[in-house]
Design a protein around this motif. Structure first.
Motif, PDB file in Angstrom:
ATOM      1  N   ALA A   1       2.141  -3.936  -5.182  1.00 43.48           N
ATOM      2  CA  ALA A   1       0.704  -3.668  -5.021  1.00 43.48           C
ATOM      3  C   ALA A   1       0.346  -3.566  -3.539  1.00 43.48           C
ATOM      4  O   ALA A   1      -0.420  -2.686  -3.133  1.00 43.48           O
ATOM      5  N   LEU A   2       0.917  -4.439  -2.723  1.00 38.51           N
ATOM      6  CA  LEU A   2       0.655  -4.391  -1.284  1.00 38.51           C
ATOM      7  C   LEU A   2       1.158  -3.078  -0.690  1.00 38.51           C
ATOM      8  O   LEU A   2       0.468  -2.448   0.120  1.00 38.51           O
ATOM      9  N   GLU A   3       2.332  -2.652  -1.085  1.00 33.54           N
ATOM     10  CA  GLU A   3       2.871  -1.394  -0.556  1.00 33.54           C
ATOM     11  C   GLU A   3       2.011  -0.205  -0.985  1.00 33.54           C
ATOM     12  O   GLU A   3       1.815   0.728  -0.216  1.00 33.54           O
ATOM     13  N   ARG A   4       1.466  -0.255  -2.204  1.00 30.65           N
ATOM     14  CA  ARG A   4       0.559   0.815  -2.631  1.00 30.65           C
ATOM     15  C   ARG A   4      -0.729   0.777  -1.808  1.00 30.65           C
ATOM     16  O   ARG A   4      -1.264   1.823  -1.433  1.00 30.65           O
ATOM     17  N   ALA A   5      -1.218  -0.427  -1.503  1.00 28.61           N
ATOM     18  CA  ALA A   5      -2.420  -0.544  -0.665  1.00 28.61           C
ATOM     19  C   ALA A   5      -2.159   0.017   0.728  1.00 28.61           C
ATOM     20  O   ALA A   5      -3.034   0.651   1.320  1.00 28.61           O
ATOM     21  N   ARG A   6      -0.954  -0.181   1.232  1.00 31.13           N
ATOM     22  CA  ARG A   6      -0.633   0.271   2.591  1.00 31.13           C
ATOM     23  C   ARG A   6      -0.574   1.789   2.711  1.00 31.13           C
ATOM     24  O   ARG A   6      -0.540   2.321   3.817  1.00 31.13           O
ATOM     25  N   ARG A   7      -0.600   2.490   1.612  1.00 27.33           N
ATOM     26  CA  ARG A   7      -0.643   3.959   1.648  1.00 27.33           C
ATOM     27  C   ARG A   7      -2.015   4.471   2.076  1.00 27.33           C
ATOM     28  O   ARG A   7      -2.173   5.642   2.372  1.00 27.33           O
ATOM     29  N   GLU A   8      -3.003   3.557   2.046  1.00 24.50           N
ATOM     30  CA  GLU A   8      -4.364   3.916   2.452  1.00 24.50           C
ATOM     31  C   GLU A   8      -4.522   3.635   3.945  1.00 24.50           C
ATOM     32  O   GLU A   8      -4.494   2.475   4.365  1.00 24.50           O
ATOM     33  N   PRO A   9      -4.678   4.663   4.764  1.00 27.69           N
ATOM     34  CA  PRO A   9      -4.755   4.451   6.218  1.00 27.69           C
ATOM     35  C   PRO A   9      -5.881   3.525   6.638  1.00 27.69           C
ATOM     36  O   PRO A   9      -5.766   2.816   7.635  1.00 27.69           O
ATOM     37  N   ALA A  10      -6.974   3.478   5.881  1.00 30.25           N
ATOM     38  CA  ALA A  10      -8.127   2.662   6.261  1.00 30.25           C
ATOM     39  C   ALA A  10      -8.017   1.226   5.746  1.00 30.25           C
ATOM     40  O   ALA A  10      -8.898   0.420   5.997  1.00 30.25           O
ATOM     41  N   GLY A  11      -6.920   0.885   5.051  1.00 23.83           N
ATOM     42  CA  GLY A  11      -6.773  -0.451   4.479  1.00 23.83           C
ATOM     43  C   GLY A  11      -7.384  -0.504   3.096  1.00 23.83           C
ATOM     44  O   GLY A  11      -7.990   0.458   2.630  1.00 23.83           O
ATOM     45  N   GLY A  12      -7.206  -1.643   2.423  1.00 26.86           N
ATOM     46  CA  GLY A  12      -7.791  -1.789   1.106  1.00 26.86           C
ATOM     47  C   GLY A  12      -7.072  -2.825   0.273  1.00 26.86           C
ATOM     48  O   GLY A  12      -6.194  -3.537   0.754  1.00 26.86           O
ATOM     49  N   ILE A  13      -7.449  -2.891  -0.997  1.00 31.33           N
ATOM     50  CA  ILE A  13      -6.936  -3.888  -1.938  1.00 31.33           C
ATOM     51  C   ILE A  13      -6.417  -3.158  -3.168  1.00 31.33           C
ATOM     52  O   ILE A  13      -7.092  -2.281  -3.709  1.00 31.33           O
ATOM     53  N   VAL A  14      -5.217  -3.553  -3.636  1.00 30.22           N
ATOM     54  CA  VAL A  14      -4.650  -3.001  -4.860  1.00 30.22           C
ATOM     55  C   VAL A  14      -4.173  -4.163  -5.720  1.00 30.22           C
ATOM     56  O   VAL A  14      -3.504  -5.077  -5.222  1.00 30.22           O
ATOM     57  N   ALA A  15      -4.532  -4.149  -7.000  1.00 30.35           N
ATOM     58  CA  ALA A  15      -4.060  -5.146  -7.956  1.00 30.35           C
ATOM     59  C   ALA A  15      -2.944  -4.538  -8.792  1.00 30.35           C
ATOM     60  O   ALA A  15      -3.042  -3.380  -9.195  1.00 30.35           O
ATOM     61  N   ALA A  16      -1.906  -5.332  -9.028  1.00 29.67           N
ATOM     62  CA  ALA A  16      -0.824  -4.870  -9.894  1.00 29.67           C
ATOM     63  C   ALA A  16      -1.376  -4.695 -11.304  1.00 29.67           C
ATOM     64  O   ALA A  16      -2.284  -5.424 -11.717  1.00 29.67           O
ATOM     65  N   PRO A  17      -0.845  -3.716 -12.027  1.00 25.15           N
ATOM     66  CA  PRO A  17      -1.336  -3.498 -13.410  1.00 25.15           C
ATOM     67  C   PRO A  17      -1.002  -4.681 -14.308  1.00 25.15           C
ATOM     68  O   PRO A  17      -0.167  -5.456 -14.073  1.00 25.15           O
TER      69      PRO A  17
ATOM     70  N   ASP B   1     -10.862 -13.829 -11.142  1.00 23.72           N
ATOM     71  CA  ASP B   1     -11.010 -14.741 -10.007  1.00 23.72           C
ATOM     72  C   ASP B   1     -10.064 -14.341  -8.878  1.00 23.72           C
ATOM     73  O   ASP B   1     -10.427 -14.389  -7.712  1.00 23.72           O
ATOM     74  N   ALA B   2      -8.846 -13.961  -9.226  1.00 14.70           N
ATOM     75  CA  ALA B   2      -7.863 -13.565  -8.209  1.00 14.70           C
ATOM     76  C   ALA B   2      -8.337 -12.322  -7.461  1.00 14.70           C
ATOM     77  O   ALA B   2      -8.199 -12.238  -6.243  1.00 14.70           O
ATOM     78  N   ARG B   3      -8.923 -11.379  -8.178  1.00 20.76           N
ATOM     79  CA  ARG B   3      -9.445 -10.182  -7.509  1.00 20.76           C
ATOM     80  C   ARG B   3     -10.593 -10.555  -6.573  1.00 20.76           C
ATOM     81  O   ARG B   3     -10.718 -10.013  -5.478  1.00 20.76           O
ATOM     82  N   GLY B   4     -11.427 -11.505  -6.996  1.00 20.99           N
ATOM     83  CA  GLY B   4     -12.504 -11.976  -6.134  1.00 20.99           C
ATOM     84  C   GLY B   4     -11.971 -12.657  -4.880  1.00 20.99           C
ATOM     85  O   GLY B   4     -12.482 -12.436  -3.773  1.00 20.99           O
ATOM     86  N   VAL B   5     -10.945 -13.469  -5.037  1.00 22.79           N
ATOM     87  CA  VAL B   5     -10.326 -14.119  -3.878  1.00 22.79           C
ATOM     88  C   VAL B   5      -9.686 -13.074  -2.976  1.00 22.79           C
ATOM     89  O   VAL B   5      -9.789 -13.153  -1.751  1.00 22.79           O
ATOM     90  N   ALA B   6      -9.040 -12.070  -3.568  1.00 21.36           N
ATOM     91  CA  ALA B   6      -8.433 -11.004  -2.768  1.00 21.36           C
ATOM     92  C   ALA B   6      -9.493 -10.284  -1.943  1.00 21.36           C
ATOM     93  O   ALA B   6      -9.286  -9.995  -0.760  1.00 21.36           O
ATOM     94  N   ARG B   7     -10.643 -10.011  -2.553  1.00 21.15           N
ATOM     95  CA  ARG B   7     -11.739  -9.373  -1.802  1.00 21.15           C
ATOM     96  C   ARG B   7     -12.223 -10.283  -0.678  1.00 21.15           C
ATOM     97  O   ARG B   7     -12.492  -9.819   0.438  1.00 21.15           O
TER      98      ARG B   7
ATOM     99  N   LEU C   1     -12.625 -11.620   4.997  1.00 19.95           N
ATOM    100  CA  LEU C   1     -12.424 -12.583   6.091  1.00 19.95           C
ATOM    101  C   LEU C   1     -11.574 -11.981   7.204  1.00 19.95           C
ATOM    102  O   LEU C   1     -11.873 -12.139   8.385  1.00 19.95           O
ATOM    103  N   LEU C   2     -10.513 -11.317   6.820  1.00 19.10           N
ATOM    104  CA  LEU C   2      -9.577 -10.794   7.811  1.00 19.10           C
ATOM    105  C   LEU C   2     -10.135  -9.589   8.552  1.00 19.10           C
ATOM    106  O   LEU C   2      -9.885  -9.424   9.743  1.00 19.10           O
ATOM    107  N   THR C   3     -10.912  -8.765   7.858  1.00 19.83           N
ATOM    108  CA  THR C   3     -11.439  -7.582   8.534  1.00 19.83           C
ATOM    109  C   THR C   3     -12.699  -7.885   9.328  1.00 19.83           C
ATOM    110  O   THR C   3     -12.915  -7.296  10.388  1.00 19.83           O
ATOM    111  N   GLN C   4     -13.534  -8.794   8.847  1.00 26.63           N
ATOM    112  CA  GLN C   4     -14.793  -9.060   9.535  1.00 26.63           C
ATOM    113  C   GLN C   4     -14.697 -10.203  10.539  1.00 26.63           C
ATOM    114  O   GLN C   4     -15.285 -10.134  11.612  1.00 26.63           O
TER     115      GLN C   4
END
Length: 127
Positions: A111-127, A66-72, A77-80
Motif C-alpha cells: 500500500a505504501l509503494e502504491r501511495a508513493r506513485r503519487e508525486p504529491a503524496g497521499g494515503i493508500v489502504a490495502a484492500p 479507525d486505522a484509516r482515521g489514524v492514517a489520515r 501531522l507529518l505534512t502540516q
C-alpha cells in the motif's frame, strides 16, 4: 510484535492494523521530534517505531475505519507540523487473508509503494 497483534485478533474482537509512513529526509535530530509528535498524538497502546532512514511504522489494535482515521491523522501531522512534503502513507488491517505479521507488513508495504506513485503524496489502504 506484529505476529502477537495478529494472534490477538484471533482471540479478541480486534483487527490490528499497521500504518507505514515514508518521509523525505529529516535534519539532524528531526527523527526524534517526529517520534515525539507521533507519540503525543496517538494512543499510549499504539506502537511507533522508525524502520529506516525514511520510514516510520505505527502498529495499532483498531478497526479498519479507525486505522484509516489514524492514517489520515499521521499524514496530516507529518505534512502540516513538519512540512514533510510529499509524505506517503500505506495501511493494512489483519484479515483472514492477512493472518500473520509478515503478511500484514507485506500488505502495508505494498500500500505504501502504491501511495508513493503519487508525486504529491497521499494515503493508500490495502484492500
Amino acid at each position: 510484535l506484529l505476529d502477537g497483534l495478529v494472534d490477538l485478533a484471533r482471540t479478541q474482537l480486534v483487527r490490528p492494523s499497521l500504518i507505514l509512513a515514508h518521509l523525505p529526509a529529516a535534519s539532524a535530530g528531526g527523527w526524534e521530534l517526529v517520534a515525539a509528535v507521533l507519540m503525543a498524538n496517538l494512543r499510549d497502546v499504539d506502537v511507533i517505531c522508525r524502520l529506516d532512514e525514511h520510514r516510520f511504522a505505527v502498529a495499532l489494535d483498531a478497526a479498519p475505519d479507525d486505522a484509516r482515521g489514524v492514517a489520515r491523522r499521521v499524514h496530516k501531522l507529518l505534512t502540516q507540523t513538519f512540512v514533510f512534503d510529499p509524505t506517503w502513507v500505506g495501511t493494512a488491517t489483519a484479515s483472514p487473508e492477512l493472518d500473520s505479521g509478515a503478511a500484514l507488513l507485506a500488505a502495508a508495504t505494498d500500500a505504501l509503494e502504491r501511495a508513493r506513485r503519487e508525486p504529491a503524496g497521499g494515503i493508500v489502504a490495502a484492500p
